[in-house]
Enzyme design. Structure first.
Site, PDB file in Angstrom:
ATOM      1  N   ASP A 328      -5.247  10.522  71.018  1.00 55.56           N
ATOM      2  CA  ASP A 328      -5.875  11.758  70.558  1.00 55.56           C
ATOM      3  C   ASP A 328      -6.180  12.683  71.741  1.00 55.56           C
ATOM      4  O   ASP A 328      -6.535  12.222  72.832  1.00 55.56           O
ATOM      5  CB  ASP A 328      -7.169  11.414  69.815  1.00 55.56           C
ATOM      6  CG  ASP A 328      -7.732  12.565  69.023  1.00 55.56           C
ATOM      7  OD1 ASP A 328      -7.021  13.066  68.141  1.00 55.56           O
ATOM      8  OD2 ASP A 328      -8.877  12.964  69.281  1.00 55.56           O
ATOM      9  N   GLU A 357      -0.938  13.172  71.096  1.00 53.63           N
ATOM     10  CA  GLU A 357      -1.266  14.321  70.249  1.00 53.63           C
ATOM     11  C   GLU A 357      -1.288  15.574  71.122  1.00 53.63           C
ATOM     12  O   GLU A 357      -2.267  15.873  71.793  1.00 53.63           O
ATOM     13  CB  GLU A 357      -2.628  14.146  69.564  1.00 53.63           C
ATOM     14  CG  GLU A 357      -2.908  15.268  68.566  1.00 53.63           C
ATOM     15  CD  GLU A 357      -4.383  15.640  68.432  1.00 53.63           C
ATOM     16  OE1 GLU A 357      -4.713  16.362  67.483  1.00 53.63           O
ATOM     17  OE2 GLU A 357      -5.184  15.223  69.293  1.00 53.63           O
ATOM     18  N   ASP A 424      -6.117  16.163  59.103  1.00 54.48           N
ATOM     19  CA  ASP A 424      -6.608  17.424  59.668  1.00 54.48           C
ATOM     20  C   ASP A 424      -6.099  18.658  58.926  1.00 54.48           C
ATOM     21  O   ASP A 424      -6.453  19.783  59.296  1.00 54.48           O
ATOM     22  CB  ASP A 424      -6.180  17.543  61.144  1.00 54.48           C
ATOM     23  CG  ASP A 424      -6.952  16.590  62.049  1.00 54.48           C
ATOM     24  OD1 ASP A 424      -8.124  16.316  61.746  1.00 54.48           O
ATOM     25  OD2 ASP A 424      -6.375  16.126  63.040  1.00 54.48           O
TER      26      ASP A 424
END
Length: 584
Positions: A328, A357, A424
Protein backbone atom coordinates in the site's frame (compact mmCIF):
# COMPACT_ATOMS: atom_id res chain seq x y z
CA UNK A 1 10.32 15.29 -40.13
CA UNK A 2 9.78 16.68 -36.64
CA UNK A 3 13.02 15.66 -34.98
CA UNK A 4 12.05 17.22 -31.65
CA UNK A 5 9.38 14.53 -31.24
CA UNK A 6 11.75 11.60 -31.77
CA UNK A 7 12.86 9.87 -28.60
CA UNK A 8 14.93 6.86 -27.65
CA UNK A 9 17.16 5.87 -24.78
CA UNK A 10 19.02 2.55 -24.48
CA UNK A 11 17.30 1.51 -21.24
CA UNK A 12 13.97 0.72 -19.56
CA UNK A 13 11.04 0.32 -21.96
CA UNK A 14 13.07 1.57 -24.96
CA UNK A 15 15.74 -1.19 -24.90
CA UNK A 16 15.37 -4.30 -22.80
CA UNK A 17 16.20 -7.98 -22.75
CA UNK A 18 13.64 -10.75 -22.46
CA UNK A 19 14.25 -14.09 -20.80
CA UNK A 20 14.64 -15.74 -24.22
CA UNK A 21 17.82 -13.76 -24.89
CA UNK A 22 16.25 -11.39 -27.39
CA UNK A 23 16.79 -7.65 -27.27
CA UNK A 24 13.69 -5.48 -27.80
CA UNK A 25 14.25 -1.96 -29.10
CA UNK A 26 11.62 0.80 -29.34
CA UNK A 27 11.61 4.35 -30.68
CA UNK A 28 8.96 7.08 -30.50
CA UNK A 29 8.25 9.49 -33.38
CA UNK A 30 5.65 12.14 -34.18
CA UNK A 31 2.34 10.60 -35.18
CA UNK A 32 2.00 9.98 -38.93
CA UNK A 33 5.36 11.65 -39.55
CA UNK A 34 7.53 8.78 -40.80
CA UNK A 35 6.99 6.18 -43.49
CA UNK A 36 9.72 3.83 -42.40
CA UNK A 37 12.18 3.24 -39.57
CA UNK A 38 15.16 0.90 -39.96
CA UNK A 39 17.59 -0.33 -37.32
CA UNK A 40 21.29 -0.24 -38.24
CA UNK A 41 23.27 -2.34 -35.79
CA UNK A 42 26.29 -4.50 -35.17
CA UNK A 43 28.73 -5.86 -32.63
CA UNK A 44 31.00 -3.02 -31.45
CA UNK A 45 34.11 -5.16 -32.02
CA UNK A 46 33.26 -6.46 -35.49
CA UNK A 47 35.57 -4.55 -37.88
CA UNK A 48 36.96 -5.28 -41.33
CA UNK A 49 39.38 -3.00 -43.19
CA UNK A 50 38.84 -0.17 -40.72
CA UNK A 51 35.09 -0.24 -41.23
CA UNK A 52 32.46 -1.27 -38.71
CA UNK A 53 30.35 -4.19 -39.93
CA UNK A 54 26.61 -3.55 -39.66
CA UNK A 55 23.27 -5.07 -40.54
CA UNK A 56 19.87 -3.47 -41.01
CA UNK A 57 16.35 -4.60 -40.18
CA UNK A 58 13.01 -2.74 -40.38
CA UNK A 59 11.04 -1.72 -37.32
CA UNK A 60 7.31 -2.36 -37.08
CA UNK A 61 4.85 0.29 -35.96
CA UNK A 62 3.35 -1.12 -32.77
CA UNK A 63 0.77 1.59 -32.11
CA UNK A 64 -0.11 5.25 -31.96
CA UNK A 65 -1.43 7.51 -29.23
CA UNK A 66 -2.68 11.08 -29.67
CA UNK A 67 0.77 12.52 -30.35
CA UNK A 68 3.21 9.75 -31.19
CA UNK A 69 3.88 6.60 -33.19
CA UNK A 70 5.76 3.76 -31.52
CA UNK A 71 8.06 1.45 -33.48
CA UNK A 72 9.79 -1.70 -32.28
CA UNK A 73 12.08 -4.48 -33.41
CA UNK A 74 13.50 -7.61 -31.79
CA UNK A 75 17.07 -8.68 -32.52
CA UNK A 76 19.39 -11.40 -31.25
CA UNK A 77 22.91 -10.00 -30.83
CA UNK A 78 25.36 -12.84 -31.57
CA UNK A 79 27.68 -11.83 -28.72
CA UNK A 80 25.08 -10.38 -26.27
CA UNK A 81 26.16 -6.77 -26.88
CA UNK A 82 25.10 -4.18 -29.42
CA UNK A 83 25.68 -0.74 -30.90
CA UNK A 84 22.82 0.62 -32.95
CA UNK A 85 21.10 3.59 -34.55
CA UNK A 86 17.95 4.35 -36.52
CA UNK A 87 17.52 5.25 -40.19
CA UNK A 88 14.45 7.47 -40.36
CA UNK A 89 12.52 8.03 -43.60
CA UNK A 90 9.54 10.38 -44.02
CA UNK A 91 9.31 9.99 -47.80
CA UNK A 92 11.23 13.16 -48.60
CA UNK A 93 14.12 13.03 -46.15
CA UNK A 94 16.29 10.24 -44.76
CA UNK A 95 18.51 10.65 -41.73
CA UNK A 96 20.34 8.44 -39.23
CA UNK A 97 19.75 8.98 -35.52
CA UNK A 98 22.59 8.02 -33.20
CA UNK A 99 23.33 8.84 -29.59
CA UNK A 100 25.47 11.75 -30.81
CA UNK A 101 22.75 13.19 -33.03
CA UNK A 102 21.58 13.06 -36.64
CA UNK A 103 23.72 12.23 -39.70
CA UNK A 104 22.86 12.09 -43.41
CA UNK A 105 24.30 8.56 -43.61
CA UNK A 106 25.16 6.01 -40.90
CA UNK A 107 28.74 6.83 -39.84
CA UNK A 108 30.87 3.68 -39.96
CA UNK A 109 34.28 4.99 -38.88
CA UNK A 110 33.55 4.83 -35.13
CA UNK A 111 30.98 2.95 -33.01
CA UNK A 112 31.06 5.72 -30.40
CA UNK A 113 28.40 7.55 -32.40
CA UNK A 114 25.82 4.88 -31.66
CA UNK A 115 23.48 3.89 -28.86
CA UNK A 116 25.10 1.26 -26.68
CA UNK A 117 23.67 -1.84 -25.04
CA UNK A 118 26.91 -2.90 -23.34
CA UNK A 119 26.04 -6.48 -22.40
CA UNK A 120 22.90 -8.56 -21.95
CA UNK A 121 23.54 -9.65 -18.37
CA UNK A 122 21.16 -12.39 -17.27
CA UNK A 123 20.76 -10.87 -13.81
CA UNK A 124 19.48 -7.64 -15.35
CA UNK A 125 16.54 -9.31 -17.11
CA UNK A 126 13.19 -8.36 -15.60
CA UNK A 127 11.78 -11.57 -14.15
CA UNK A 128 8.30 -11.69 -12.67
CA UNK A 129 6.82 -15.02 -11.53
CA UNK A 130 5.55 -16.99 -14.52
CA UNK A 131 2.40 -18.13 -12.70
CA UNK A 132 1.09 -14.58 -12.43
CA UNK A 133 0.51 -14.34 -16.19
CA UNK A 134 -2.07 -17.14 -15.94
CA UNK A 135 -3.78 -16.04 -12.72
CA UNK A 136 -7.28 -14.62 -12.29
CA UNK A 137 -7.48 -12.79 -8.95
CA UNK A 138 -10.37 -12.24 -6.58
CA UNK A 139 -10.12 -9.36 -4.09
CA UNK A 140 -11.54 -10.07 -0.64
CA UNK A 141 -12.27 -7.43 1.98
CA UNK A 142 -12.19 -9.91 4.92
CA UNK A 143 -14.67 -8.09 7.18
CA UNK A 144 -17.37 -8.30 4.49
CA UNK A 145 -16.85 -11.51 2.49
CA UNK A 146 -18.14 -14.34 4.69
CA UNK A 147 -18.74 -15.17 8.33
CA UNK A 148 -17.65 -18.61 9.49
CA UNK A 149 -17.02 -18.41 13.23
CA UNK A 150 -19.18 -16.35 15.59
CA UNK A 151 -16.65 -16.89 18.39
CA UNK A 152 -14.30 -14.34 16.82
CA UNK A 153 -16.91 -11.59 16.42
CA UNK A 154 -15.65 -8.16 17.48
CA UNK A 155 -17.51 -6.15 20.09
CA UNK A 156 -20.63 -4.45 18.76
CA UNK A 157 -20.98 -6.67 15.70
CA UNK A 158 -24.28 -6.33 13.81
CA UNK A 159 -26.10 -9.12 11.92
CA UNK A 160 -24.73 -9.90 8.47
CA UNK A 161 -25.98 -7.41 5.89
CA UNK A 162 -28.51 -5.94 8.35
CA UNK A 163 -27.49 -2.34 7.66
CA UNK A 164 -25.53 -0.28 5.19
CA UNK A 165 -21.75 -0.29 5.65
CA UNK A 166 -20.24 2.68 7.47
CA UNK A 167 -16.63 3.56 8.33
CA UNK A 168 -17.15 2.15 11.83
CA UNK A 169 -19.58 -0.80 11.80
CA UNK A 170 -18.56 -4.46 11.96
CA UNK A 171 -20.35 -7.49 10.51
CA UNK A 172 -17.96 -10.25 11.58
CA UNK A 173 -16.42 -11.52 8.35
CA UNK A 174 -13.48 -13.83 9.04
CA UNK A 175 -10.94 -16.29 7.64
CA UNK A 176 -13.09 -19.31 8.47
CA UNK A 177 -15.77 -17.83 6.22
CA UNK A 178 -13.28 -17.69 3.34
CA UNK A 179 -12.24 -21.32 3.89
CA UNK A 180 -15.86 -22.44 3.76
CA UNK A 181 -16.35 -20.71 0.41
CA UNK A 182 -13.27 -21.94 -1.46
CA UNK A 183 -15.57 -24.26 -3.51
CA UNK A 184 -17.48 -21.16 -4.65
CA UNK A 185 -14.26 -19.49 -5.82
CA UNK A 186 -13.15 -22.69 -7.56
CA UNK A 187 -16.48 -22.85 -9.37
CA UNK A 188 -16.00 -19.29 -10.60
CA UNK A 189 -12.51 -20.15 -11.84
CA UNK A 190 -10.42 -18.06 -9.44
CA UNK A 191 -6.71 -18.93 -9.11
CA UNK A 192 -5.53 -16.14 -6.79
CA UNK A 193 -6.95 -14.29 -3.76
CA UNK A 194 -5.83 -10.77 -2.88
CA UNK A 195 -6.73 -9.93 0.71
CA UNK A 196 -6.89 -6.39 2.01
CA UNK A 197 -5.03 -6.25 5.38
CA UNK A 198 -5.66 -9.02 7.88
CA UNK A 199 -3.24 -7.82 10.59
CA UNK A 200 -4.36 -6.52 13.97
CA UNK A 201 -5.82 -3.04 13.56
CA UNK A 202 -8.43 -0.71 15.01
CA UNK A 203 -10.65 -0.12 11.98
CA UNK A 204 -12.83 -2.41 9.90
CA UNK A 205 -10.56 -1.88 6.86
CA UNK A 206 -7.34 -2.69 8.81
CA UNK A 207 -5.09 -0.22 6.96
CA UNK A 208 -4.19 1.30 10.36
CA UNK A 209 -1.98 -1.52 11.59
CA UNK A 210 -1.42 -2.06 15.32
CA UNK A 211 0.59 -5.29 15.13
CA UNK A 212 2.11 -6.53 11.87
CA UNK A 213 2.99 -9.96 13.23
CA UNK A 214 -0.53 -10.85 14.41
CA UNK A 215 -3.79 -11.76 12.67
CA UNK A 216 -6.59 -9.49 13.82
CA UNK A 217 -8.56 -11.49 16.43
CA UNK A 218 -11.84 -10.83 14.60
CA UNK A 219 -10.47 -12.77 11.61
CA UNK A 220 -9.23 -15.80 13.54
CA UNK A 221 -5.86 -17.24 14.52
CA UNK A 222 -2.60 -17.97 12.78
CA UNK A 223 -3.58 -21.64 12.71
CA UNK A 224 -6.78 -20.71 10.86
CA UNK A 225 -4.81 -18.63 8.40
CA UNK A 226 -2.34 -21.49 7.86
CA UNK A 227 -5.30 -23.77 7.15
CA UNK A 228 -6.58 -21.21 4.63
CA UNK A 229 -3.27 -21.07 2.77
CA UNK A 230 -2.99 -24.86 2.68
CA UNK A 231 -6.59 -25.25 1.49
CA UNK A 232 -6.08 -22.68 -1.24
CA UNK A 233 -2.84 -24.24 -2.42
CA UNK A 234 -4.52 -27.66 -2.57
CA UNK A 235 -7.12 -26.05 -4.86
CA UNK A 236 -4.61 -24.26 -7.10
CA UNK A 237 -5.25 -20.83 -5.57
CA UNK A 238 -2.45 -18.40 -4.67
CA UNK A 239 -2.61 -16.04 -1.67
CA UNK A 240 -1.49 -12.39 -1.68
CA UNK A 241 -1.53 -10.27 1.47
CA UNK A 242 -1.76 -6.49 1.74
CA UNK A 243 0.78 -4.61 3.88
CA UNK A 244 1.15 -0.96 4.78
CA UNK A 245 4.82 -0.13 5.27
CA UNK A 246 4.41 3.58 4.56
CA UNK A 247 2.55 4.26 7.80
CA UNK A 248 1.36 2.51 10.93
CA UNK A 249 -1.89 2.89 12.80
CA UNK A 250 -2.41 5.41 15.61
CA UNK A 251 -2.45 2.58 18.18
CA UNK A 252 0.80 1.03 16.96
CA UNK A 253 2.64 0.50 20.30
CA UNK A 254 5.76 2.32 19.16
CA UNK A 255 3.74 5.42 18.21
CA UNK A 256 1.83 5.28 21.48
CA UNK A 257 5.18 5.26 23.27
CA UNK A 258 6.13 8.45 21.41
CA UNK A 259 2.83 10.07 22.34
CA UNK A 260 3.42 9.18 25.99
CA UNK A 261 7.14 9.93 26.33
CA UNK A 262 7.72 12.50 23.60
CA UNK A 263 11.37 13.22 22.88
CA UNK A 264 12.41 10.69 25.53
CA UNK A 265 10.80 7.79 23.68
CA UNK A 266 13.28 5.31 22.19
CA UNK A 267 10.94 5.12 19.20
CA UNK A 268 10.89 8.84 18.39
CA UNK A 269 13.02 8.27 15.28
CA UNK A 270 10.68 5.55 14.01
CA UNK A 271 8.51 8.40 12.73
CA UNK A 272 8.96 11.82 11.16
CA UNK A 273 8.25 14.05 14.15
CA UNK A 274 8.66 17.77 13.42
CA UNK A 275 8.71 18.96 17.04
CA UNK A 276 7.76 18.01 20.59
CA UNK A 277 5.35 17.68 22.21
CA UNK A 278 3.52 15.64 19.57
CA UNK A 279 0.22 17.17 18.46
CA UNK A 280 -2.57 15.51 16.49
CA UNK A 281 -4.88 18.53 16.15
CA UNK A 282 -5.70 20.74 14.37
CA UNK A 283 -2.97 19.50 12.01
CA UNK A 284 -0.52 16.78 13.10
CA UNK A 285 3.04 17.99 13.63
CA UNK A 286 4.41 14.73 12.24
CA UNK A 287 4.31 13.25 8.74
CA UNK A 288 1.25 11.13 8.00
CA UNK A 289 -0.60 9.44 5.19
CA UNK A 290 -2.36 12.46 3.66
CA UNK A 291 -3.22 14.60 6.72
CA UNK A 292 -4.68 11.74 8.75
CA UNK A 293 -3.34 11.92 12.33
CA UNK A 294 -4.31 8.27 12.82
CA UNK A 295 -1.78 7.06 10.22
CA UNK A 296 1.72 8.31 11.19
CA UNK A 297 4.35 7.81 8.49
CA UNK A 298 7.09 5.33 9.30
CA UNK A 299 10.75 6.30 8.86
CA UNK A 300 11.93 3.46 6.64
CA UNK A 301 15.44 4.92 6.56
CA UNK A 302 15.80 4.17 10.28
CA UNK A 303 17.71 0.85 10.65
CA UNK A 304 15.40 -0.43 13.39
CA UNK A 305 12.27 0.37 11.40
CA UNK A 306 13.76 -1.14 8.28
CA UNK A 307 14.67 -4.40 10.02
CA UNK A 308 11.26 -4.58 11.73
CA UNK A 309 9.40 -4.22 8.45
CA UNK A 310 11.74 -6.50 6.52
CA UNK A 311 11.06 -9.20 9.11
CA UNK A 312 7.33 -8.65 8.57
CA UNK A 313 7.89 -9.32 4.88
CA UNK A 314 10.01 -12.38 5.57
CA UNK A 315 7.83 -13.77 8.38
CA UNK A 316 4.56 -14.27 6.48
CA UNK A 317 6.38 -15.81 3.52
CA UNK A 318 8.60 -18.04 5.65
CA UNK A 319 6.02 -19.21 8.20
CA UNK A 320 2.81 -19.28 6.13
CA UNK A 321 4.01 -19.75 2.53
CA UNK A 322 2.05 -16.82 1.09
CA UNK A 323 2.54 -16.19 -2.64
CA UNK A 324 2.49 -12.41 -2.90
CA UNK A 325 2.70 -9.04 -1.21
CA UNK A 326 0.53 -6.11 -2.25
CA UNK A 327 2.21 -2.95 -0.93
CA UNK A 328 0.00 0.00 0.00
CA UNK A 329 1.12 3.61 -0.77
CA UNK A 330 4.28 2.08 -2.20
CA UNK A 331 5.47 5.22 -3.97
CA UNK A 332 5.95 7.13 -0.71
CA UNK A 333 8.51 4.63 0.63
CA UNK A 334 12.16 5.05 -0.37
CA UNK A 335 13.56 2.98 -3.23
CA UNK A 336 16.44 1.65 -1.14
CA UNK A 337 13.96 0.00 1.23
CA UNK A 338 12.10 -1.70 -1.62
CA UNK A 339 15.33 -3.01 -3.14
CA UNK A 340 16.24 -4.63 0.15
CA UNK A 341 12.67 -5.86 0.65
CA UNK A 342 12.71 -7.63 -2.71
CA UNK A 343 16.05 -9.24 -2.00
CA UNK A 344 14.95 -10.49 1.42
CA UNK A 345 11.57 -11.98 0.50
CA UNK A 346 12.70 -13.43 -2.83
CA UNK A 347 15.53 -15.22 -1.01
CA UNK A 348 12.84 -17.20 0.82
CA UNK A 349 10.47 -17.71 -2.13
CA UNK A 350 11.86 -16.84 -5.53
CA UNK A 351 8.52 -16.79 -7.34
CA UNK A 352 6.82 -14.50 -4.82
CA UNK A 353 4.77 -11.76 -6.54
CA UNK A 354 5.49 -8.19 -5.38
CA UNK A 355 2.76 -5.72 -6.34
CA UNK A 356 2.99 -2.00 -5.63
CA UNK A 357 0.09 0.41 -5.27
CA UNK A 358 1.20 3.23 -7.56
CA UNK A 359 -1.21 5.30 -9.63
CA UNK A 360 1.23 7.04 -12.00
CA UNK A 361 4.15 6.22 -14.33
CA UNK A 362 5.94 3.50 -12.35
CA UNK A 363 9.02 2.70 -14.43
CA UNK A 364 11.42 3.68 -11.58
CA UNK A 365 9.94 0.82 -9.51
CA UNK A 366 9.85 -1.70 -12.36
CA UNK A 367 13.48 -2.16 -13.34
CA UNK A 368 13.66 -5.65 -11.87
CA UNK A 369 15.13 -4.60 -8.54
CA UNK A 370 11.94 -3.62 -6.69
CA UNK A 371 8.42 -4.64 -7.79
CA UNK A 372 7.13 -7.23 -10.22
CA UNK A 373 4.11 -5.09 -11.09
CA UNK A 374 1.90 -2.20 -10.07
CA UNK A 375 -1.85 -1.87 -9.91
CA UNK A 376 -2.88 -0.84 -13.41
CA UNK A 377 -5.09 2.13 -12.58
CA UNK A 378 -4.64 3.75 -16.04
CA UNK A 379 -6.30 0.64 -17.47
CA UNK A 380 -9.09 1.00 -14.90
CA UNK A 381 -9.63 4.65 -15.79
CA UNK A 382 -9.79 4.00 -19.52
CA UNK A 383 -12.09 0.98 -19.38
CA UNK A 384 -14.51 2.85 -17.09
CA UNK A 385 -14.50 5.93 -19.33
CA UNK A 386 -15.18 3.85 -22.43
CA UNK A 387 -17.76 1.33 -21.21
CA UNK A 388 -19.16 2.50 -17.86
CA UNK A 389 -19.30 6.28 -18.17
CA UNK A 390 -19.25 6.29 -22.01
CA UNK A 391 -17.29 9.55 -21.88
CA UNK A 392 -14.64 8.64 -24.48
CA UNK A 393 -14.74 7.04 -27.90
CA UNK A 394 -13.11 3.79 -28.96
CA UNK A 395 -10.50 5.89 -30.78
CA UNK A 396 -9.66 7.79 -27.59
CA UNK A 397 -9.46 4.53 -25.64
CA UNK A 398 -7.04 3.02 -28.15
CA UNK A 399 -4.85 6.12 -28.16
CA UNK A 400 -4.74 6.32 -24.39
CA UNK A 401 -4.13 2.61 -23.81
CA UNK A 402 -1.45 2.56 -26.51
CA UNK A 403 0.39 5.20 -24.52
CA UNK A 404 -0.06 3.19 -21.32
CA UNK A 405 1.17 -0.06 -22.89
CA UNK A 406 4.26 1.59 -24.35
CA UNK A 407 5.21 3.06 -20.96
CA UNK A 408 6.44 -0.40 -19.97
CA UNK A 409 8.12 -3.48 -21.35
CA UNK A 410 6.14 -6.45 -22.65
CA UNK A 411 7.15 -8.66 -19.71
CA UNK A 412 5.94 -5.96 -17.28
CA UNK A 413 2.60 -5.60 -19.07
CA UNK A 414 2.05 -9.36 -18.85
CA UNK A 415 1.86 -9.20 -15.03
CA UNK A 416 0.19 -5.79 -14.63
CA UNK A 417 -2.60 -6.02 -12.05
CA UNK A 418 -5.77 -5.09 -13.95
CA UNK A 419 -8.91 -4.18 -12.00
CA UNK A 420 -12.23 -2.45 -12.63
CA UNK A 421 -13.29 -1.97 -9.02
CA UNK A 422 -12.03 -2.28 -5.46
CA UNK A 423 -12.72 -1.34 -1.84
CA UNK A 424 -11.76 2.25 -2.79
CA UNK A 425 -14.12 2.75 -5.77
CA UNK A 426 -17.83 2.54 -6.61
CA UNK A 427 -18.86 -0.93 -7.73
CA UNK A 428 -18.79 -1.61 -11.44
CA UNK A 429 -22.58 -2.16 -11.66
CA UNK A 430 -23.10 1.28 -10.11
CA UNK A 431 -20.51 2.82 -12.43
CA UNK A 432 -22.41 1.31 -15.38
CA UNK A 433 -25.69 2.82 -14.13
CA UNK A 434 -27.11 -0.68 -13.53
CA UNK A 435 -26.76 -1.51 -17.26
CA UNK A 436 -25.92 -5.21 -17.24
CA UNK A 437 -24.86 -5.30 -20.91
CA UNK A 438 -22.20 -2.70 -20.20
CA UNK A 439 -21.07 -4.64 -17.10
CA UNK A 440 -20.69 -7.77 -19.24
CA UNK A 441 -18.63 -5.80 -21.75
CA UNK A 442 -16.37 -4.52 -18.96
CA UNK A 443 -15.61 -8.06 -17.83
CA UNK A 444 -15.22 -9.25 -21.43
CA UNK A 445 -12.50 -6.66 -21.96
CA UNK A 446 -10.91 -7.29 -18.55
CA UNK A 447 -10.72 -11.06 -19.04
CA UNK A 448 -9.45 -11.09 -22.65
CA UNK A 449 -6.76 -8.43 -22.24
CA UNK A 450 -3.08 -8.72 -21.41
CA UNK A 451 -2.06 -8.58 -17.73
CA UNK A 452 -3.41 -10.41 -14.68
CA UNK A 453 -7.10 -9.54 -14.02
CA UNK A 454 -8.78 -9.09 -10.63
CA UNK A 455 -12.48 -9.30 -9.69
CA UNK A 456 -13.70 -7.46 -6.60
CA UNK A 457 -15.78 -9.72 -4.38
CA UNK A 458 -19.48 -9.60 -5.21
CA UNK A 459 -19.06 -7.88 -8.57
CA UNK A 460 -19.52 -11.28 -10.23
CA UNK A 461 -23.07 -11.56 -8.84
CA UNK A 462 -24.15 -7.99 -9.56
CA UNK A 463 -23.67 -6.27 -6.21
CA UNK A 464 -24.03 -2.49 -6.31
CA UNK A 465 -22.52 0.24 -4.15
CA UNK A 466 -21.31 3.80 -4.25
CA UNK A 467 -17.94 5.18 -3.19
CA UNK A 468 -16.39 3.89 0.09
CA UNK A 469 -18.04 2.84 2.35
CA UNK A 470 -20.91 1.98 -0.03
CA UNK A 471 -18.72 -0.40 -2.01
CA UNK A 472 -17.97 -2.45 1.13
CA UNK A 473 -21.34 -4.17 1.62
CA UNK A 474 -21.53 -7.69 3.00
CA UNK A 475 -21.24 -10.37 0.34
CA UNK A 476 -24.68 -11.51 -0.78
CA UNK A 477 -24.92 -15.27 -0.26
CA UNK A 478 -28.66 -15.58 -0.87
CA UNK A 479 -28.80 -17.20 -4.32
CA UNK A 480 -32.18 -15.61 -4.97
CA UNK A 481 -30.51 -12.20 -4.75
CA UNK A 482 -27.46 -13.10 -6.85
CA UNK A 483 -27.31 -12.41 -10.57
CA UNK A 484 -26.65 -15.93 -11.85
CA UNK A 485 -26.50 -14.75 -15.48
CA UNK A 486 -23.60 -12.39 -14.74
CA UNK A 487 -21.84 -15.09 -12.68
CA UNK A 488 -22.13 -17.51 -15.62
CA UNK A 489 -20.87 -14.84 -18.03
CA UNK A 490 -17.73 -14.21 -15.97
CA UNK A 491 -17.23 -17.91 -15.28
CA UNK A 492 -17.35 -18.63 -19.01
CA UNK A 493 -14.87 -15.82 -19.77
CA UNK A 494 -12.44 -17.23 -17.21
CA UNK A 495 -12.80 -20.71 -18.74
CA UNK A 496 -12.06 -19.29 -22.19
CA UNK A 497 -9.08 -17.38 -20.83
CA UNK A 498 -7.68 -20.53 -19.27
CA UNK A 499 -8.31 -22.62 -22.40
CA UNK A 500 -6.82 -20.19 -24.92
CA UNK A 501 -3.33 -18.79 -24.14
CA UNK A 502 -3.95 -15.94 -26.61
CA UNK A 503 -6.72 -14.69 -24.31
CA UNK A 504 -4.11 -14.44 -21.56
CA UNK A 505 -0.64 -13.19 -22.38
CA UNK A 506 0.56 -15.28 -25.30
CA UNK A 507 1.18 -13.70 -28.70
CA UNK A 508 1.12 -10.04 -29.59
CA UNK A 509 -1.65 -7.55 -28.83
CA UNK A 510 -2.63 -5.04 -31.51
CA UNK A 511 -5.57 -2.66 -31.72
CA UNK A 512 -7.59 -2.38 -34.91
CA UNK A 513 -7.73 1.25 -36.06
CA UNK A 514 -11.08 2.52 -34.69
CA UNK A 515 -11.58 4.50 -37.90
CA UNK A 516 -12.29 1.06 -39.35
CA UNK A 517 -15.56 1.39 -37.39
CA UNK A 518 -15.91 4.23 -34.89
CA UNK A 519 -18.56 2.53 -32.74
CA UNK A 520 -16.48 -0.54 -31.98
CA UNK A 521 -13.36 -1.32 -29.99
CA UNK A 522 -11.47 -4.20 -31.57
CA UNK A 523 -8.13 -5.80 -30.81
CA UNK A 524 -6.26 -8.88 -31.92
CA UNK A 525 -4.09 -11.34 -30.04
CA UNK A 526 -1.88 -13.21 -32.51
CA UNK A 527 0.92 -15.74 -32.72
CA UNK A 528 2.33 -17.83 -35.58
CA UNK A 529 -0.54 -20.32 -35.43
CA UNK A 530 -3.71 -18.33 -34.91
CA UNK A 531 -5.40 -15.02 -34.20
CA UNK A 532 -8.19 -14.14 -31.80
CA UNK A 533 -10.19 -11.01 -32.53
CA UNK A 534 -12.22 -9.37 -29.75
CA UNK A 535 -14.85 -6.82 -30.82
CA UNK A 536 -16.95 -4.70 -28.46
CA UNK A 537 -19.86 -2.66 -29.81
CA UNK A 538 -19.94 0.47 -27.63
CA UNK A 539 -23.17 1.81 -29.13
CA UNK A 540 -26.80 1.16 -28.26
CA UNK A 541 -27.55 0.11 -31.83
CA UNK A 542 -26.70 -3.14 -33.59
CA UNK A 543 -23.81 -2.75 -36.04
CA UNK A 544 -22.09 -4.52 -38.90
CA UNK A 545 -18.36 -4.73 -38.31
CA UNK A 546 -16.19 -5.26 -41.40
CA UNK A 547 -13.24 -7.55 -40.76
CA UNK A 548 -9.82 -5.95 -41.18
CA UNK A 549 -7.70 -6.90 -44.16
CA UNK A 550 -5.96 -10.22 -43.70
CA UNK A 551 -8.69 -11.87 -41.64
CA UNK A 552 -11.28 -12.24 -44.38
CA UNK A 553 -11.97 -15.45 -46.26
CA UNK A 554 -10.76 -17.61 -43.38
CA UNK A 555 -12.40 -20.26 -41.23
CA UNK A 556 -13.77 -18.52 -38.18
CA UNK A 557 -14.74 -20.01 -34.84
CA UNK A 558 -16.98 -18.09 -32.48
CA UNK A 559 -15.35 -18.91 -29.15
CA UNK A 560 -18.34 -17.68 -27.19
CA UNK A 561 -20.79 -20.08 -28.86
CA UNK A 562 -18.24 -22.72 -29.86
CA UNK A 563 -19.56 -22.73 -33.43
CA UNK A 564 -17.58 -22.57 -36.67
CA UNK A 565 -19.17 -19.85 -38.74
CA UNK A 566 -19.17 -18.47 -42.26
CA UNK A 567 -19.23 -14.71 -42.42
CA UNK A 568 -21.33 -13.12 -45.14
CA UNK A 569 -19.27 -10.52 -47.01
CA UNK A 570 -16.69 -10.67 -44.18
CA UNK A 571 -19.08 -8.81 -41.89
CA UNK A 572 -19.60 -9.50 -38.17
CA UNK A 573 -23.01 -8.70 -36.74
CA UNK A 574 -22.95 -7.20 -33.24
CA UNK A 575 -25.95 -6.51 -31.05
CA UNK A 576 -26.43 -3.35 -29.00
CA UNK A 577 -23.59 -3.20 -26.45
CA UNK A 578 -22.63 -6.68 -27.62
CA UNK A 579 -19.35 -8.42 -28.29
CA UNK A 580 -17.71 -11.18 -30.31
CA UNK A 581 -14.66 -13.32 -29.61
CA UNK A 582 -13.53 -14.89 -32.87
CA UNK A 583 -10.66 -17.28 -33.59
CA UNK A 584 -9.11 -17.39 -37.07
Amino acid sequence: MLKEAIYHRPKDNYAYVCANGKLNIQIRTKRNDLNKVTLVYGDPYDWKKNQWQTSTTPLKKSGSDQLFDYWYVTVVPPFRRLRYGFILDDGSETTCLTEKGYYPEPPLDDTAYYFCFPFMNTSDVFKAPEWVKDTVWYQIFPERFAKGNKETDPEGVVPWGSEDPTPTNFFGGDIEGVIQNIPYLKKLGISGIYFTPIFKAFSNHKYDTIEYMEIDPQFGTKDTFKELVETCHQNGIKIMLDAVFNHSGFFFPQFQDVLEKGEYSRFKNWFHIHEFPVKTEPVPNYDTFAFTPFMPKLNTENPEVKEYLLEVGRYWVREFDIDGWRLDVANEVDHAFWREFRSEVKAIKQDLYILGEIWHDSMPWLRGDQFDAVMNYPFTTNILKLLAKQSITAKEFVESMTGVIHMYTKNINEVAFNLVGSHDTPRILTECEEDMDRVKQVFTLLLTFIGTPCIYYGDEIGMSGTQDPGCRKCMEWDKEKQNADLFNHIQKLIQLRMTHPLLRNAGELSFIDPEHHDKCLAYMKSNDESTILVILNTSENSVEYPLPYGLNAKTVKNLWTGQVIELSNDIVQLQSNGFSILEF
